[in-house]
Write an enzyme that holds these catalytic residues in place. Sequence first.
Site, PDB file in Angstrom:
ATOM      1  N   GLU A  38      63.887  -2.866  32.192  1.00  0.00           N
ATOM      2  CA  GLU A  38      62.564  -3.112  31.710  1.00  0.00           C
ATOM      3  C   GLU A  38      62.737  -4.115  30.351  1.00  0.00           C
ATOM      4  O   GLU A  38      63.618  -3.679  29.647  1.00  0.00           O
ATOM      5  CB  GLU A  38      62.037  -1.785  31.443  1.00  0.00           C
ATOM      6  N   ARG A 264      75.653   7.664  32.407  1.00  0.00           N
ATOM      7  CA  ARG A 264      75.580   6.514  31.479  1.00  0.00           C
ATOM      8  C   ARG A 264      76.558   6.509  30.524  1.00  0.00           C
ATOM      9  O   ARG A 264      77.297   7.399  30.641  1.00  0.00           O
ATOM     10  CB  ARG A 264      74.348   6.883  30.428  1.00  0.00           C
ATOM     11  N   LYS A 274      66.991   2.463  23.376  1.00  0.00           N
ATOM     12  CA  LYS A 274      66.499   1.374  23.128  1.00  0.00           C
ATOM     13  C   LYS A 274      65.396   1.701  22.050  1.00  0.00           C
ATOM     14  O   LYS A 274      65.102   0.829  20.961  1.00  0.00           O
ATOM     15  CB  LYS A 274      65.598   0.568  24.049  1.00  0.00           C
TER      16      LYS A 274
HETATM   17  P1  ATP Z   1      66.332   3.317  27.121  1.00  0.00           P
HETATM   18  O1  ATP Z   1      66.410   4.668  27.806  1.00  0.00           O
HETATM   19  O2  ATP Z   1      67.408   3.098  26.386  1.00  0.00           O
HETATM   20  O3  ATP Z   1      65.070   2.615  27.194  1.00  0.00           O
HETATM   21  P2  ATP Z   1      66.770   2.496  29.961  1.00  0.00           P
HETATM   22  O4  ATP Z   1      67.512   3.244  30.759  1.00  0.00           O
HETATM   23  O5  ATP Z   1      65.079   2.805  30.026  1.00  0.00           O
HETATM   24  O6  ATP Z   1      67.232   2.623  28.597  1.00  0.00           O
HETATM   25  P3  ATP Z   1      66.407  -0.121  31.337  1.00  0.00           P
HETATM   26  O7  ATP Z   1      66.224  -1.368  30.967  1.00  0.00           O
HETATM   27  O8  ATP Z   1      65.412   0.670  32.118  1.00  0.00           O
HETATM   28  O9  ATP Z   1      66.905   0.889  30.274  1.00  0.00           O
HETATM   29  O10 ATP Z   1      67.977   0.198  32.330  1.00  0.00           O
HETATM   30  C1  ATP Z   1      68.051  -0.829  33.046  1.00  0.00           C
HETATM   31  C2  ATP Z   1      69.289  -0.411  33.738  1.00  0.00           C
HETATM   32  O11 ATP Z   1      70.430  -0.117  33.061  1.00  0.00           O
HETATM   33  C3  ATP Z   1      69.033   1.140  34.621  1.00  0.00           C
HETATM   34  O12 ATP Z   1      69.596   0.962  36.060  1.00  0.00           O
HETATM   35  C4  ATP Z   1      69.553   1.946  33.718  1.00  0.00           C
HETATM   36  O13 ATP Z   1      69.869   3.157  34.574  1.00  0.00           O
HETATM   37  C5  ATP Z   1      70.854   1.277  33.212  1.00  0.00           C
HETATM   38  N1  ATP Z   1      71.220   2.032  32.027  1.00  0.00           N
HETATM   39  C6  ATP Z   1      70.570   2.040  30.834  1.00  0.00           C
HETATM   40  N2  ATP Z   1      71.419   2.428  29.857  1.00  0.00           N
HETATM   41  C7  ATP Z   1      72.376   2.574  30.166  1.00  0.00           C
HETATM   42  C8  ATP Z   1      73.566   3.304  29.861  1.00  0.00           C
HETATM   43  N3  ATP Z   1      73.680   3.997  28.507  1.00  0.00           N
HETATM   44  N4  ATP Z   1      74.944   3.317  30.409  1.00  0.00           N
HETATM   45  C9  ATP Z   1      74.868   3.022  31.922  1.00  0.00           C
HETATM   46  N5  ATP Z   1      73.731   2.263  32.221  1.00  0.00           N
HETATM   47  C10 ATP Z   1      72.577   2.316  31.485  1.00  0.00           C
HETATM   48 MG    MG Z   2      63.748   2.822  30.999  1.00  0.00          MG
END
Ligand code: ATP
Ligand code: MG
Length: 566
Positions: A38, A264, A274
């Site tokens: 996102e 994760r 984030k």
């Molecule tokens: P946040 O919760 O920090 O906003 P998010 O999961 O919403 O992170 P996205 O930008 O939606 O972040 O994630 C894009 C992809 O990266 C998704 O498939 C998510 O599952 C993966 N991802 C995000 N954070 C991690 C992490 N710490 N380890 C592995 N994969 C991750």
């Molecule tokens: Mg997200």
Amino acid sequence: MANTVDAVHAGDFIADRVREDNSTGRYQGRVQTRFPPEPNGYLHIGHAKAITADFGIATEFGGSCNLRLDDTNPDTEDVEYVESIIDDIAWLGYTPANVFYASDYFTALYEWAEVLIQTAKAYVDDQDADTISAQRGGFGKPGIESPYRERTPAENLRLFRAMRAGEFADGSKVLRAKIDMQAENMQLRDPVLYRIRRSQHHRTGDAWVIYPTYDWAHGQSDALEGVTHSMCTLEFEAHRPLYDWCLEQLPLPYEKPQQLEFARLELTHTVTSKRRLRKLVDDAIVTGWDDPRMPTLVGLRRRGYPAAAIRAFCKHIGVNKTNSRHAVEELEAFVRTELNQSALRRMAVLRPLKVIIDNWPTDSAGEPIVEWFTLNNNPENVNDGTRSVPFSGTLYIERDDFAETPPPKFFRLSPGREVRLRGAYLITATDVVKDLAGEVIAVHCTYDPQTRGGDAPDGRKVRSTMHWVSVDHAVTAVVKCYERLFNAELPGERTGEPLDDVNPDSCLTMLECKVEAALQDSAPGEVVQFERLGYFCKDLETPMLFHRTVGLKDDWANAQRRNSKV
Ligand code: ATP
Ligand code: MG
């Protein structure tokens, strides 16, 4: 860490799944993945794991991986983030087969929502978000059906079209899937699929006032792109039945994508949310998303972490189903291994102390002679060649390398003690000069002209070798040394708020460092090894500013060795 290396392969359940699908002919051997961030922040080290998995699986099985910007929430998203994400993926070394946007599918998603409505699988609910949330119930607590649940498809269609046409206020209506308010899985209790939101979208402007939720957008976008294996993190496991349900309601011409969840990546002394990273930026605890202390890819890059080291680390930890926190030292070990091969060696003195060689020769005009020593640029790689380094009668050494009264086991310079100046001569300290406060500001020495290159012809030994730079030839540099951004191994463990564990002393700036002139020729972003001190990255913008990437000492290996002794 030998067991982890094995576990990478043993536990790579995603590759196993692809192999199984290929053997049964599912998807006709096609492998299509996507990385779906996102655009509401910068990518961080956790995303690197997801990227490595998404691109890695596609590459391993001859498929391809798309980048899909999951831009369904205009309130928090911005084109700045879109651009950084595209840049970061390229920097990490991956090339998406296509760059897609969930917003490209707004029309398709909308039309599919009408299909749901026509088949009585979705309805417009006039209740507000709090009421809907209260009616969801909980584990062991039944859900309550909305009074609007039994609207006819015709009425729902009329209302949904009016929602789209902008006839209702924000938050006054939503479209919900009609599944089961008693489902054990909360996600299936009539989840919201569309909400009304009047905000400017960075790509579609004000064309839409309704936006799909993650659950409606994600699986359908996967389907539209022909994704076969849709990887995400474990917290989406509970969403999988909904992911499947949505796809099952639609007339898809081909086999449905499948969602696979992995753990994760979390690191000690690090946060990877984030929201929290944004707070560090907003509260000016760091200088920006690209602050070298940030675990963002832009931050790590500015710090000097090579993309190859991040890739190697992600490959090493692999994908698995168990959430765990890796020691940040483990990542640092990969950085060190990579830089040991690639970084040129240079001499830099961070806290200079002057050494005056009293018996150094002068020329006929009374000026001190300058000698040039040929030093290897990188003992790990002869192709990196050599350089000439000037040596003369006045030098800088590291303040820590001298002690007027040496403590036990201190073998560096002290009065009467002979030491080696790296690649040059053996010197012996004879006297000190102090300022009014009694602090040593210079050390008088003698050198032995017989020891050119650093070895005594009579074979006598010295206990230490020190780095140095010639005072007349040195260049002043600013060096920033970083400590952990979070003191606690598990930020937030104490109080629940990770930012309570921010280390107030995580950046030490040294203004008067004296370095080899050759460092003026390093490229911005280049990482060099300051001998005996660590790896340092030249800033991308400010000339003669260096960031300490990582020290030389392998804390991780040392910790492992200590553990194995216990
Ligand atoms: P946040 O919760 O920090 O906003 P998010 O999961 O919403 O992170 P996205 O930008 O939606 O972040 O994630 C894009 C992809 O990266 C998704 O498939 C998510 O599952 C993966 N991802 C995000 N954070 C991690 C992490 N710490 N380890 C592995 N994969 C991750
Ligand atoms: Mg997200």
